[in-house]
Design a protein around this motif. Structure first.
Motif, PDB file in Angstrom:
ATOM      1  N   ARG A   1     -28.151 -22.165 -31.376  1.00 34.14           N
ATOM      2  CA  ARG A   1     -27.228 -21.342 -32.154  1.00 34.14           C
ATOM      3  C   ARG A   1     -25.991 -22.150 -32.565  1.00 34.14           C
ATOM      4  O   ARG A   1     -25.077 -22.359 -31.767  1.00 34.14           O
ATOM      5  CB  ARG A   1     -26.829 -20.108 -31.335  1.00 34.14           C
ATOM      6  CG  ARG A   1     -28.062 -19.252 -31.025  1.00 34.14           C
ATOM      7  CD  ARG A   1     -27.761 -17.933 -30.365  1.00 34.14           C
ATOM      8  NE  ARG A   1     -28.866 -17.015 -30.589  1.00 34.14           N
ATOM      9  CZ  ARG A   1     -28.913 -15.765 -30.152  1.00 34.14           C
ATOM     10  NH1 ARG A   1     -27.911 -15.258 -29.461  1.00 34.14           N
ATOM     11  NH2 ARG A   1     -29.948 -14.995 -30.427  1.00 34.14           N
TER      12      ARG A   1
ATOM     13  N   ASP B   1     -22.288 -14.523 -29.316  1.00 35.84           N
ATOM     14  CA  ASP B   1     -21.645 -13.470 -30.126  1.00 35.84           C
ATOM     15  C   ASP B   1     -20.186 -13.845 -30.382  1.00 35.84           C
ATOM     16  O   ASP B   1     -19.655 -13.651 -31.479  1.00 35.84           O
ATOM     17  CB  ASP B   1     -21.710 -12.100 -29.425  1.00 35.84           C
ATOM     18  CG  ASP B   1     -22.951 -11.295 -29.846  1.00 35.84           C
ATOM     19  OD1 ASP B   1     -23.975 -11.915 -30.185  1.00 35.84           O
ATOM     20  OD2 ASP B   1     -22.890 -10.048 -29.839  1.00 35.84           O
TER      21      ASP B   1
ATOM     22  N   ASP C   1     -26.353 -15.573 -24.435  1.00 35.96           N
ATOM     23  CA  ASP C   1     -26.359 -14.366 -25.261  1.00 35.96           C
ATOM     24  C   ASP C   1     -24.923 -13.944 -25.555  1.00 35.96           C
ATOM     25  O   ASP C   1     -24.563 -13.646 -26.693  1.00 35.96           O
ATOM     26  CB  ASP C   1     -27.106 -13.248 -24.522  1.00 35.96           C
ATOM     27  CG  ASP C   1     -27.127 -11.962 -25.316  1.00 35.96           C
ATOM     28  OD1 ASP C   1     -27.383 -12.032 -26.533  1.00 35.96           O
ATOM     29  OD2 ASP C   1     -26.877 -10.896 -24.732  1.00 35.96           O
TER      30      ASP C   1
HETATM   31 MN    MN Z   1     -27.334 -11.237 -28.359  1.00 35.70          MN
END
Ligand code: MN
Ligand code: IPM
Length: 372
Positions: free
Chosen positions: A104, A248, A244
């Motif tokens: 990411r 964000d 996770d």
């Molecule tokens: Mn997520």
């Protein structure tokens, strides 16, 4: 003619909208860069589940396994209880296809508004490598005395040396090809057993990569450093749940969930990798054309980079960034256009020969690591 055989799972909510926009961009890249994407659409997600009762099936697994890559929209609907599609489909796919790394990027593109005052693109260009198959996401756990005042819930987090090692090794290689810095993010002062296994793995592997500087940051401290000093980071490697959460935060820093992309990478060639925007299905805005498709478009570009189409991937990134920089607002009715309109604008620029975005691109990272 180079042909890529790609599975498309639009899913629910805004998933199909951002997917349609991405496919316009993909088609433009095919004609500009001389390759063919053979697409097969798969019906899956909340509506499909409510109609058929089917989630991830062995038949679907077998069909998907035959593809070179998977483009994924989003899944989720208020009519389906939280956890069913997440565990029953998304996590099932990541595990079945051993998509060990969730890559990411957190890159502030020029001209994109960030809520962090004074932050500039030069200071915000990092990649988060999230372990994608283990940790708290193994789904193991149990509740004893459920529904009584004495209920006991046990939720396990599983960490294996091979599972950690493969993502740490990938992260070292990634860092070696970028600015040469790897940061482990964990909570080893509290989650001592798991944290030590992660730290030992990083320490052991660092001997193989003497050119990479190694750093460690607790996950709570990461929530402080990431917004105020993202320049401290080049590659961050972390556990599934921490990854996770901090991605964000990373998405917000780079302009919101609408622009954040991800690659779920299978590293051993045994199954296809999967590419999806970080945002969910956003049922509250579905059908309005308010979703920003750039996260999905950049995920599609990452897919092409992984398939060896680096020039097309860089051209899509440049086109998306040019369009993004012109938006009055990054999502919602104030974008000045809609999801489909943005897809068309980006598609129109893909063959225009725009210069690549300044700085190191994750598209080069993906193409480079694939080749080694
Ligand atoms: Mn997520
Ligand atoms: C993500 C999402 C997923 C996750 C959900 C939808 C299963 O939040 O990709 O970050 O928790 O991994």
């Amino acid at each position: 003619m180079r042909t890529h055989n790609i599975a498309v799972i639009p899913g629910d909510g805004i998933g199909p909208e951002v997917m349609d926009a991405s496919l316009l961009v993909l088609a433009a890249a095919e004609s500009a860069f001389g390759f063919t994407a053979e697409l097969t659409q798969y019906d899956a997600g909340a509506r499909h589940y409510l109609r058929t009762g089917e989630l991830w099936t062995s038949e679907l697994e077998e069909r998907l396994r035959g593809h070179d890559a998977i483009l994924f929209g989003a899944m989720g609907d208020p009519a389906v209880k939280p956890g069913i599609l997440e565990r029953g489909f998304i996590l099932a796919m990541r595990k079945a296809f051993q998509q060990a790394v969730n890559l990411r990027p957190v890159k502030l593109y020029p001209g994109v508004a960030t809520p962090i005052a004074g932050l500039t693109p030069e200071r915000c260009d990092l990649v988060i490598v999230r372990e994608n198959t283990e940790g708290a996401y193994v789904g193991q756990g149990s509740t004893v005395h459920a529904g009584t005042p004495y209920a006991v819930a046990v939720q396990e987090s599983v960490n294996t040396r091979p599972g950690i090692e493969r993502v740490v090794d990938y992260s070292f290689r990634l860092a070696a090809s970028r600015r040469g810095k790897l940061t482990l993010c964990h909570k080893k002062n509290i989650l001592i057993e798991a944290g030590n296994l992660w730290q030992d793995t990083v320490d052991d592997l660092s001997a193989r990569y003497p050119e990479v500087e190694v750093d460690y940051v607790h996950v709570d401290a990461m929530c402080f450093h990431l917004p105020v000093a993202p320049e401290r980071f080049d590659v961050v490697v972390t556990d599934n749940l921490f990854g996770d959460i901090i991605t964000d935060l990373g998405a917000v820093i780079q302009g919101g969930l609408g622009v954040a992309a991800s690659a779920n990478l299978n590293l051993d060639g045994s199954a296809p990798s999967m590419f999806e925007a970080i945002h969910g299905s956003a049922p509250d805005i579905a059908g309005k054309g308010w979703a920003n498709p750039v996260g999905a478009v950049l995920s599609t570009a990452m897919c092409l980079a992984q398939l060896g189409e680096q020039d097309a991937a860089l051209a899509i990134e440049a086109a998306a960034v040019q369009v993004l920089a012109g938006l009055p607002e990054l999502s919602g009715p104030g974008m000045g256009t809609d999801t489909a309109g943005l897809g068309k604008e980006i598609a129109a620029l893909v063959g225009a020969g725009l210069p690549p975005v300044a700085g190191r691109s994750v598209m080069e990272d993906l193409a480079g690591l694939k080749a080694t």
